[in-house]
Each structure stands twice: as C-alpha cells, then as structure tokens.
Design an enzyme around this catalytic site. Structure first.
Site, PDB file in Angstrom:
ATOM      1  N   VAL A 131       0.847  -1.203   0.000  1.00  0.00           N
ATOM      2  CA  VAL A 131       0.000   0.000   0.000  1.00  0.00           C
ATOM      3  C   VAL A 131       0.883   1.254   0.000  1.00  0.00           C
ATOM      4  O   VAL A 131       0.709   2.160  -0.824  1.00  0.00           O
ATOM      5  CB  VAL A 131      -0.935   0.017   1.244  1.00  0.00           C
ATOM      6  CG1 VAL A 131      -1.589   1.383   1.437  1.00  0.00           C
ATOM      7  CG2 VAL A 131      -1.996  -1.080   1.135  1.00  0.00           C
ATOM      8  N   GLY A 166     -10.677  -9.104   8.338  1.00  0.00           N
ATOM      9  CA  GLY A 166     -11.658 -10.128   7.988  1.00  0.00           C
ATOM     10  C   GLY A 166     -13.085  -9.604   8.068  1.00  0.00           C
ATOM     11  O   GLY A 166     -13.334  -8.404   7.884  1.00  0.00           O
ATOM     12  N   GLY A 185     -15.286  -8.901  10.521  1.00  0.00           N
ATOM     13  CA  GLY A 185     -15.612  -7.798  11.420  1.00  0.00           C
ATOM     14  C   GLY A 185     -15.103  -6.482  10.855  1.00  0.00           C
ATOM     15  O   GLY A 185     -15.778  -5.441  10.914  1.00  0.00           O
ATOM     16  N   ASP A 189      -8.251 -17.374   8.508  1.00  0.00           N
ATOM     17  CA  ASP A 189      -9.397 -18.288   8.362  1.00  0.00           C
ATOM     18  C   ASP A 189      -9.806 -18.597   6.920  1.00  0.00           C
ATOM     19  O   ASP A 189     -10.495 -19.590   6.681  1.00  0.00           O
ATOM     20  CB  ASP A 189     -10.620 -17.712   9.086  1.00  0.00           C
ATOM     21  CG  ASP A 189     -10.462 -17.724  10.597  1.00  0.00           C
ATOM     22  OD1 ASP A 189      -9.561 -18.426  11.085  1.00  0.00           O
ATOM     23  OD2 ASP A 189     -11.232 -17.030  11.283  1.00  0.00           O
ATOM     24  N   ARG A 241     -13.265 -20.594  13.998  1.00  0.00           N
ATOM     25  CA  ARG A 241     -14.490 -20.540  14.812  1.00  0.00           C
ATOM     26  C   ARG A 241     -15.696 -20.955  14.010  1.00  0.00           C
ATOM     27  O   ARG A 241     -16.561 -21.683  14.480  1.00  0.00           O
ATOM     28  CB  ARG A 241     -14.719 -19.081  15.243  1.00  0.00           C
ATOM     29  CG  ARG A 241     -14.224 -18.762  16.600  1.00  0.00           C
ATOM     30  CD  ARG A 241     -14.571 -17.337  16.924  1.00  0.00           C
ATOM     31  NE  ARG A 241     -14.106 -16.421  15.867  1.00  0.00           N
ATOM     32  CZ  ARG A 241     -13.624 -15.221  16.093  1.00  0.00           C
ATOM     33  NH1 ARG A 241     -13.545 -14.773  17.318  1.00  0.00           N
ATOM     34  NH2 ARG A 241     -13.233 -14.448  15.108  1.00  0.00           N
ATOM     35  N   GLY A 245      -1.943 -35.674   5.989  1.00  0.00           N
ATOM     36  CA  GLY A 245      -2.398 -37.069   5.912  1.00  0.00           C
ATOM     37  C   GLY A 245      -3.204 -37.489   7.125  1.00  0.00           C
ATOM     38  O   GLY A 245      -3.081 -38.616   7.621  1.00  0.00           O
ATOM     39  N   GLU A 283     -11.809 -25.616  15.585  1.00  0.00           N
ATOM     40  CA  GLU A 283     -12.295 -25.197  16.917  1.00  0.00           C
ATOM     41  C   GLU A 283     -13.811 -25.005  16.976  1.00  0.00           C
ATOM     42  O   GLU A 283     -14.420 -25.157  18.027  1.00  0.00           O
ATOM     43  CB  GLU A 283     -11.578 -23.923  17.399  1.00  0.00           C
ATOM     44  CG  GLU A 283     -11.846 -22.716  16.546  1.00  0.00           C
ATOM     45  CD  GLU A 283     -11.182 -21.444  17.056  1.00  0.00           C
ATOM     46  OE1 GLU A 283     -11.115 -21.238  18.280  1.00  0.00           O
ATOM     47  OE2 GLU A 283     -10.732 -20.640  16.212  1.00  0.00           O
ATOM     48  N   HIS A 301      -2.687 -19.945  19.155  1.00  0.00           N
ATOM     49  CA  HIS A 301      -2.207 -18.751  18.452  1.00  0.00           C
ATOM     50  C   HIS A 301      -0.877 -18.920  17.744  1.00  0.00           C
ATOM     51  O   HIS A 301      -0.463 -18.011  17.009  1.00  0.00           O
ATOM     52  CB  HIS A 301      -2.164 -17.562  19.421  1.00  0.00           C
ATOM     53  CG  HIS A 301      -3.535 -17.053  19.742  1.00  0.00           C
ATOM     54  ND1 HIS A 301      -4.368 -17.704  20.621  1.00  0.00           N
ATOM     55  CD2 HIS A 301      -4.234 -15.996  19.265  1.00  0.00           C
ATOM     56  CE1 HIS A 301      -5.525 -17.046  20.692  1.00  0.00           C
ATOM     57  NE2 HIS A 301      -5.460 -16.011  19.886  1.00  0.00           N
TER      58      HIS A 301
HETATM   59  O1  F6P Z   1     -10.214 -14.615  12.971  1.00  0.00           O
HETATM   60  C1  F6P Z   1      -9.030 -15.314  13.092  1.00  0.00           C
HETATM   61  C2  F6P Z   1      -8.981 -16.121  14.349  1.00  0.00           C
HETATM   62  O2  F6P Z   1      -7.643 -16.540  14.440  1.00  0.00           O
HETATM   63  C3  F6P Z   1      -9.954 -17.279  14.460  1.00  0.00           C
HETATM   64  O3  F6P Z   1      -9.564 -18.425  13.747  1.00  0.00           O
HETATM   65  C4  F6P Z   1      -9.972 -17.506  15.952  1.00  0.00           C
HETATM   66  O4  F6P Z   1     -11.149 -18.158  16.323  1.00  0.00           O
HETATM   67  C5  F6P Z   1      -9.920 -16.114  16.472  1.00  0.00           C
HETATM   68  O5  F6P Z   1      -9.243 -15.350  15.506  1.00  0.00           O
HETATM   69  C6  F6P Z   1      -9.240 -15.933  17.810  1.00  0.00           C
HETATM   70  O6  F6P Z   1      -9.279 -14.580  18.149  1.00  0.00           O
HETATM   71  P1  F6P Z   1      -8.565 -13.913  19.396  1.00  0.00           P
HETATM   72  O7  F6P Z   1      -7.107 -13.907  19.135  1.00  0.00           O
HETATM   73  O8  F6P Z   1      -9.135 -12.541  19.444  1.00  0.00           O
HETATM   74  O9  F6P Z   1      -8.915 -14.743  20.574  1.00  0.00           O
END
Ligand code: F6P
Length: 327
Positions: free
Chosen positions: A26, A105, A107, A131, A175, A189, A226, A256
């Site tokens: 950018v 994403g 939001g 995601d 999620r 696999g 998850e 994470h």
């Molecule tokens: O939106 C990406 C993501 O990594 C999701 O896969 C996961 O559920 C969420 O963020 C976790 O978010 P946070 O780090 O705010 O708990």
C-alpha cells in the site's frame, strides 16, 4: 483524474502473516502515485483515538518478511457504535484523508461498509485473516502460512503419536470455518478432519479409527476445527473415548501459534499484490469493495457481498482425505 490525495491504512481483527507485506504494498504504491499515506494504529481504535502516523518508504523497509502487523491491530467495540464511527469519521476529515484501506476479515469489513453507508467514505477492503472465510477471494492473506504452521506441528506430533501408539486430536483455528482444518488435514495425511460446515457423527469417527486399528494402525491424527459442532478437540476426544476406550488418546490445541511467524512466499506475494490493487482501486474511483484474488487475477467484490455470502468449503475433499489416508 482521481481526487484522492491522502490515504489511510489500518489492520484490524486477528493479525495474519503477510499483513506487513500488504502494508508495504500500500505504502510503496501510494508513494509511487504521489499520494500521502497515513498508518492508523490498532485498527479502528486508532481511528477513534486519532492515532495516525505518516508513513514514508523507509518505514516499510525490511518488513516484507515479518509476521504480525507493524500497525498493530484490535477488535474495536467502540467502532461498533454509531458514536464511535462518527468520531472516527471526524478524525479522518480533520486529517484530510480521502480514502481508506482496511486489511482484515469479516468484522473489519462490517465496520468498513458502515463507514461507506453512513459517510460515503471511499474505502477498500483487503482480505487479511488466517481463516480464509471471505467470499470473493480464493485465498486470504495469512491462510497459507497458517496451514504450513499446522502441517509442521502435526508432522512433529505424528512422530510421538506413532511411537506411543496414540490417537491425537489436534485442534486448529476456525471458529466458523473449516478451511485451515481441511487443507492442513489433507497435507498432513490426517485420519479424519472435523469441520463446522458438516455434521460430525462420533459413531462414524469411531468406526474409522476402529478400521485403522484392525489394519494394525495404532496411531492416528484427527484434525478438529475449533468451531466443530461436536465441540473442540477435548470434547471430541472424550466422546470417542466413551465409545472406544481401548485406545490411548491425547489432545493438542495449537492455538495462536497459527497466527504468528514468517509469512510464506505465497502470503508475501498475495499481501503485496493486494496492497497494490487496493491503492489502484481507490485511484480508479472504486469504493466499498474488497480486492481479492480469483484464478490468479485481482478481483473486486462489494464488501456487503464479501461479508454476507458464504464461501463454501469443498466437502468432497473431506471424503478424498479419508480415502487418501486409507482408513
Ligand atoms: O479470525 C481469526 C482467528 O484466528 C480465528 O480463527 C480464531 O477463532 C480467532 O481469531 C481468535 O481470536 P482472538 O485472538 O481474538 O482470541
């Protein structure tokens, strides 16, 4: 002739490897077109708190290879309110910013389309989330790196699973979407892959594990997104144990670790290209669109559509994964 002279860029929502490559794209593209660029810190919170920093070419030097985001990110609650957005818009006006690029994403795009609706702000979205759940793009920035991270971890877990004759239930992020689970499961696999998009039948999973056991396979990997309807990896492992208690099971939640690390070459190229595409989109007079990639070409989708349309997972690949793992 475009009226855009000064643009802002921010990252919002969960960070994703390749966001920095996109910021670099950018900034350098904007400077090439003699635009001024401002980085907005910590997503929409920075817009509300007037946390703007002018970016020059040297500010994005040596960041293409870095995970995370140099602009920092947040999930802003205040921006979800009309008052928060009003403050944000006034700050943009005071700074004289006439175009905004938001990298994030679902939001993030929901907030961006509210700014378009309420203030007619020229805003372009760039899909940045591990995601990969945005409609209108084949891939989102960060997805490829996250999948590679999962695969590397699963390969390591497989060594110990095999040595101890254990079944591992490995929880990956997603999620609401099973894209990470599906792709990493095929690449690693996995014995089976559980995703939120399909109903999980524990009996079916037990049958698959039993079949493997009869074929003298005493270890295995089950990837659990998850957001799976049967629960997280701990829940699934417990449910399986209730029906099939002579197997030794362990659970790993990768968490994470999937969001960090050096971006893959794919994510660097995607980030740079989408950053380039986003600035050009503003200069062409586009607004309220997401720049994504379809069949290796840049592609524009209205933000509303990118959010509201559901990107479908290839459920046929779940069947293929089972066949390939030969259980
Ligand atoms: O939106 C990406 C993501 O990594 C999701 O896969 C996961 O559920 C969420 O963020 C976790 O978010 P946070 O780090 O705010 O708990």
């Amino acid at each position: 002739m475009s009226e855009i002279k000064k643009i802002g860029v921010l990252t919002s929502g969960g960070d994703a490897p390749g966001m920095n490559a996109c910021i670099r794209g950018v900034v350098r593209t904007a400077l090439y077109h003699n635009l001024e660029v401002y980085g907005i810190k910590s997503g929409y919170n920075g817009l509300i708190q007037n946390d703007f920093v002018k970016l020059e070419s040297t500010d994005v030097h040596n960041i293409v290879q870095l995970g995370g985001t140099i602009l920092k990110t947040a999930r802003s609650k205040e921006f979800m309110t009309p008052e928060g957005r009003e403050k944000a818009y006034q700050n943009l006006r005071e700074q004289g910013i006439d175009g905004l690029i938001v990298i994030g994403g679902n939001g993030t795009f929901t907030g961006a389309s509210a700014m378009l609706r309420e203030f007619d702000l020229p805003v372009i979205g760039v899909p940045g989330t591990i995601d990969n759940d945005l409609f209108g793009t084949d891939m989102t920035i960060g997805f490829d790196t996250a999948v590679n991270t999962v695969v590397e971890a699963v390969d390591k877990i497989r060594d110990t699973a095999d040595s101890h004759n254990r079944i591992f239930f490995i929880e990956v992020m997603g999620r609401d979407a099973g894209f990470i689970a599906l792709r990493s499961g095929i690449a690693a696999g996995a014995t089976d892959i559980l995703v939120p998009e399909t109903v999980t039948y524990i009996d079916e999973l037990v049958e698959i594990l039993e079949k493997g056991f009869l074929k003298n396979r005493k270890s295995g990997i089950v990837i659990v997104a998850e957001g799976d309807d049967a629960g997280g990896a701990f829940d699934v492992a417990n449910k399986v144990k209730e029906k099939y208690n002579h197997i030794d099971t362990r659970v790993t939640v990768l968490g994470h670790i999937q969001r960090g690390g050096t971006p893959s070459s794919y994510d660097r190229i995607l980030g740079g290209s989408l950053g380039y595409g986003a600035v050009n989109a503003l200069l062409e007079g586009r607004k309220g669109e997401m720049v994504g990639v379809k069949n290796n070409n840049l592609n524009y989708t209205p933000l509303e559509k990118a959010i509201k349309h559901h990107k479908n997972i290839r459920t046929d690949l779940l069947k293929m994964a089972r066949i390939l793992s030969n259980y």
